[in-house]
Design a protein around this motif. Structure first.
Motif, PDB file in Angstrom:
ATOM      1  N   ASN A  80      12.412   6.459  10.345  1.00 42.61           N
ATOM      2  CA  ASN A  80      11.606   6.098  11.508  1.00 42.61           C
ATOM      3  C   ASN A  80      12.444   5.867  12.764  1.00 42.61           C
ATOM      4  O   ASN A  80      11.909   5.402  13.777  1.00 42.61           O
ATOM      5  N   ALA A  81      13.750   6.193  12.693  1.00 42.23           N
ATOM      6  CA  ALA A  81      14.651   6.041  13.847  1.00 42.23           C
ATOM      7  C   ALA A  81      14.576   4.633  14.415  1.00 42.23           C
ATOM      8  O   ALA A  81      14.380   4.424  15.613  1.00 42.23           O
ATOM      9  N   GLU A 121       0.824  -1.206   0.000  1.00 41.31           N
ATOM     10  CA  GLU A 121       0.000   0.000   0.000  1.00 41.31           C
ATOM     11  C   GLU A 121       0.860   1.260   0.000  1.00 41.31           C
ATOM     12  O   GLU A 121       0.527   2.259  -0.660  1.00 41.31           O
ATOM     13  N   LYS A 122       1.975   1.223   0.717  1.00 39.05           N
ATOM     14  CA  LYS A 122       2.870   2.380   0.770  1.00 39.05           C
ATOM     15  C   LYS A 122       3.455   2.702  -0.607  1.00 39.05           C
ATOM     16  O   LYS A 122       3.505   3.871  -1.023  1.00 39.05           O
ATOM     17  N   ALA A 170       5.170   1.610  11.653  1.00 36.99           N
ATOM     18  CA  ALA A 170       6.076   2.607  11.070  1.00 36.99           C
ATOM     19  C   ALA A 170       5.680   2.956   9.642  1.00 36.99           C
ATOM     20  O   ALA A 170       5.794   4.114   9.220  1.00 36.99           O
ATOM     21  N   ILE A 171       5.208   1.983   8.893  1.00 36.12           N
ATOM     22  CA  ILE A 171       4.908   2.191   7.475  1.00 36.12           C
ATOM     23  C   ILE A 171       3.463   2.634   7.256  1.00 36.12           C
ATOM     24  O   ILE A 171       3.187   3.513   6.439  1.00 36.12           O
ATOM     25  N   ALA A 172       2.523   2.021   7.999  1.00 42.38           N
ATOM     26  CA  ALA A 172       1.098   2.281   7.770  1.00 42.38           C
ATOM     27  C   ALA A 172       0.492   3.253   8.775  1.00 42.38           C
ATOM     28  O   ALA A 172      -0.610   3.754   8.556  1.00 42.38           O
ATOM     29  N   GLY A 173       1.189   3.505   9.875  1.00 42.99           N
ATOM     30  CA  GLY A 173       0.657   4.381  10.916  1.00 42.99           C
ATOM     31  C   GLY A 173       0.905   5.852  10.617  1.00 42.99           C
ATOM     32  O   GLY A 173       1.361   6.234   9.538  1.00 42.99           O
ATOM     33  N   GLY A 174       0.592   6.699  11.602  1.00 42.01           N
ATOM     34  CA  GLY A 174       0.787   8.134  11.444  1.00 42.01           C
ATOM     35  C   GLY A 174       2.234   8.493  11.180  1.00 42.01           C
ATOM     36  O   GLY A 174       3.143   7.899  11.758  1.00 42.01           O
TER      37      GLY A 174
END
Length: 385
Positions: free
Chosen positions: A222-223, A61-62, A264-268
């Motif tokens: 995303n550290a 999706e990303k 990390a990828i799909a969240g805020g």
């Protein structure tokens, strides 16, 4: 350099390490919570080699959302960081003698991974005059019938150079004439751009989609460097072969890390903008300071979190202890041994005489380190004086 700096720190020295590409930020709390939730939900068992389904779906999706790239989940694989994904791709695809074009300056592991896979690294120097970017004529000149891959890294480690859509379109025009050449697009710094826009070559040139492997991960933006999650998306036969390699080596990355990476990828993503602005301020501070140092010059990087400073003006000078600076490695060792600042010589990235300074560190450390570098340069004397 990082290891030597750690040794000096352990011995009590006040060393400032700017040698490692690691954000000083903590992993965002939402991602930490997702990892903790995965543990408590019992997500601690073996996973499929290619990664858990929900993570591959999030990556799918990303890539569609951000770049319009349409992959099936069996065209996506998850590895122990982007490094393993690159390694798997080379091992799965190279026969002895196959050539891999690597624009330099480049990340230190690229040539060695090609060599380990029995390939031949073809290093193509990209000059500061041209923004440290590969030009179409240089690409054309080095392609042979043995060329299997072109490796592109944008934003680039160590230079911070970013390929524009126009740059990529020119390279794509060359690649259309050579259908045997695949593109390994290392996009790990994708979200860390300042005075440029990120472009994906498979989006710029959709006809190269089936010849492109996209490599990315969560470490930088995303550290999450220690979580070890990277991914690749590309032609299904290549991904299948990469999974064979991974199945006989690491099996898969940590199940807990994978579930955290979904967040990390799909969240805020609001925190990413904060990271970018912080890095931009640190970049501006470091580049301004470095350009005050006698013998150094530093262009403004468009992305990533590295300054790549030309140290040619220090070569041929002597340190206060009388040692002659002959190379960028000599200069880097001088900074570490006499001024307690750890940087990486450009020769490690196949480009001399430069030094790479990571500005991912805390601002106070960057300010102190740059002041020390300015003092170190001022302390050098001309040969014979």
């Amino acid at each position: 350099m990082t290891a030597r700096a750690a040794e000096l720190k352990a011995a009590g020295a006040d060393v400032i390490a700017l040698s490692q590409g690691e954000p000083a930020f903590d992993t965002p709390m939402s991602i930490q919570d997702a990892g903790i939730a995965a543990i408590r939900a019992g997500k601690t068992r073996y996973t499929p080699v290619a990664g858990v389904g929900p993570l591959r779906e999030a990556i799918q999706e990303k890539l569609m959302r951000d770049h319009g790239l349409d992959y099936a989940t069996d065209q996506i694989t998850v590895g122990c960081g982007a490094k393993q994904v690159v390694f798997n791709a080379l091992f799965a695809s190279l026969d002895p003698g196959d050539e891999v074009i690597i624009p330099t300056p480049c990340w230190v592991s690229y040539p060695d991974m090609v060599t380990l896979a029995d390939g031949v690294p073809v290093l193509v120097p990209c000059t500061e005059f041209h923004g440290f970017k590969l030009r179409a004529d240089a690409l054309e000149a080095c392609i042979t019938l043995q060329t299997k891959w072109l490796m592109l890294n944008s934003p680039n480690n160590p230079t911070g150079a970013v390929y524009s859509a126009g740059d990529l379109a020119e390279l794509a025009e060359v690649l259309r004439r050579h259908p045997q050449v695949f593109v390994l697009s290392d996009d790990i710094y994708e979200k860390l751009v300042y005075d440029a826009s990120f472009a994906a070559i498979a989006s710029v040139a959709p006809d190269l989609f089936e010849r492109t492997l996209v490599v990315n991960g969560v470490s930088k933006a995303n550290a999450m460097t220690g979580w070890r999650v990277g991914y690749g998306a590309g032609p299904q036969p290549l991904i299948k072969a990469m999974n064979v390699i991974q199945g006989q080596t690491s099996s898969h990355t940590s199940s807990i890390s994978q579930y955290a990476a979904i967040e990390a990828i799909a969240g805020g993503q609001a925190y990413v903008a904060g990271f970018v602005e912080a890095f931009r301020a640190r970049r501006d501070l470091v580049v301004e300071k470095l350009n005050q140092a006698e013998g150094l010059s530093c262009r403004l990087p468009e992305g990533a979190f590295y300054a790549f400073a030309n140290c040619a003006g220090t070569i041929g000078k002597r340190t206060p202890a009388g040692r002659l600076i002959k190379t960028d490695t000599d200069f880097a060792m001088y900074l570490l041994s006499e001024f307690a600042v750890a940087v990486v010589p450009g020769s490690g990235f196949m480009a001399a005489p430069y030094v790479r300074i990571s500005y991912a560190a805390e601002p106070a450390d960057l300010e102190r380190a740059c002041d020390r570098i300015i003092a170190a340069c001022a302390a050098l004397t001309e040969e014979g004086k």
